[in-house]
Design a protein around this motif. Structure first.
Motif: not given
Ligand code: COS
Length: 379
Positions: A152-161, A213-229
């Motif tokens: 997917g993708g995000k827009r208007f992200i401050t500090n991006a880059g 822009i996110f194209e098939d970005v792999i995020i390890p489970v240990e990088n999840r912040l908090g629980e799902e949902g």
């Protein structure tokens, strides 16, 4: 509520004031003109402990309370709103998510670097078609064993880059609406993440606002912040604090505009006297000073509640709403007092006016703040 500042807060404010006078103010007009991201000032803020102002000393931060952080944003915004929003985003919604919701391992991995300013934090919620309606995001994260695949993708992200880590909100279960949103920590160098369009903005020149822009970005489970949902509630609670920060930014800009208008009115002579002696100008200055004072009380009140661990959502919305509307009024009147000089780039007040406008929009428009305040009135 007592706003007499304690010794730590007074010392920190004096240190920031000196930094602003000596290093931020001389750079502010240059940053606005060149539109260059102020990396030197950020490094300096890291050395002064400002990038880690809210991080406990155990993780390399300054360990100061939320009100101290808000005082710092106010002072820095008086010098450069651009520099203030970089610190505000880095802290309120870039670093605090990890401090408040991170695992011990996530805290140890990110907080010391964020505290020293070696790493900048950012927050990625908004999408092209999801602004005020934050739960309508379509960026997805699909679980596959020990990792998630982000698209997917995000827009208007401050500090991006410039950020080293992004707190990204993505849907892990579309059918559950806001209860299917999950937060992730995404390292900037992760394969599949790219920085898209950089926005050209009316104000805050030199800050970075880009597409992710996110194209098939792999995020390890240990990088999840908090629980799902839990992501939506995490985001909403962070934005409460962020809104006090935006209020403080608006206040700092308005304070600078007021000081410029007051000084000018005492020097500018028309009809054989300084224009501050005309009642028309006096009424404007009196209104400006009163708005500043009222905004300051709302902001310090909300920040004090946060520092004490008390509920503060309503007060945060009120502070942001009032301070940003006041900033628009005060900066507009400052330009008016300087007359045609104020409309030129030679004077700072036109920058203050351009910089103030966004404070009515980001981290929740003022229309959203009114909705939030009204919801609290019904309870
Ligand atoms: N803290 C913790 N939880 C919160 C919360 C907060 N401040 N605000 C809402 N929640 C919870 C609610 O309690 C609710 O949980 P339950 O369903 O378990 O009761 C859940 O989140 C959904 O809340 P709500 O129904 O109010 O969500 P809506 O979809 O109606 O959205 C608004 C509410 C409009 C307020 C939200 O989408 C918003 O803040 N929009 C602005 C987004 C924004 O500020 N963007 C800025 C860009 S990011 S820098």
């Amino acid at each position: 509520m007592d706003f007499s500042l304690n010794e730590d807060q007074l010392m920190m404010r004096k240190m920031v004031l000196d930094f602003v006078e000596e290093e931020v103010i001389p750079q502010a007009m240059i940053i606005d003109k060149t539109q260059e991201f102020p990396l030197t000032l950020i490094r300096k803020m890291g050395q002064l402990g400002l990038m880690g102002i809210s991080i406990p000393e155990a993780f390399g931060g300054s360990g100061l309370d939320f009100l101290s952080y808000i005082l710092a944003i106010e002072e820095i915004a008086r010098g450069s709103a651009t520099t203030a929003i970089i610190l505000e985003t880095h802290t309120s919604i870039g670093t605090l998510p990890i401090l408040y919701f991170g695992t011990e391992e996530q805290k140890r991995k990110y907080l010391p670097k964020l505290a020293r300013g070696e790493m900048i934090g950012a927050f990625a919620l908004t999408e092209s078609n999801s602004g005020s309606d934050a739960s309508s995001i379509v960026t997805s994260a699909e679980r596959r064993g020990d990792h998630y695949i982000l698209n997917g993708g995000k827009r208007f992200i401050t500090n991006a880059g410039y950020a080293g880590v992004y707190t990204v909100l993505a849907s892990t279960n579309r059918a559950l609406g806001n209860k299917g949103i999950t937060a992730f920590l995404l390292d900037a160098n992760t394969s599949g993440l790219s920085i898209g369009k950089a926005e050209e903005q009316m104000g805050l020149h030199g800050s970075s606002t880009c597409e992710l822009i996110f194209e098939d970005v792999i995020i390890p489970v240990e990088n999840r912040l908090g629980e799902e949902g839990q992501g939506f509630k995490i985001a909403m609670s962070l934005l409460d604090g962020g809104r006090i920060g935006v209020g403080a930014q608006a206040l700092g800009i308005a304070q600078a505009a007021f000081e410029a208008a007051l000084a000018y009115s005492q020097e500018r002579v028309q009809f054989k006297k300084a224009i501050c002696n005309f009642q028309g100008i006096q009424f404007m200055l009196a209104d400006m000073a009163t708005q500043l004072e009222a905004a300051r009380f709302l902001i310090y009140h909300a920040a004090t509640l946060q520092s004490l661990g008390l509920p503060y959502s309503k007060e945060a919305s009120m502070a942001k709403l009032f301070a940003s509307d006041a900033a628009m009024k005060v900066t507009t009147d400052a330009v008016q007092i300087l007359g045609v000089y104020g409309y030129t780039r030679e004077y700072k007040v036109e920058r203050y006016l351009r910089d103030a406008k966004i404070t009515q929009i980001y981290e929740g428009t003022n229309q959203i703040q009114r909705i939030l305040i009204a919801k609290h009135l019904r309870k």
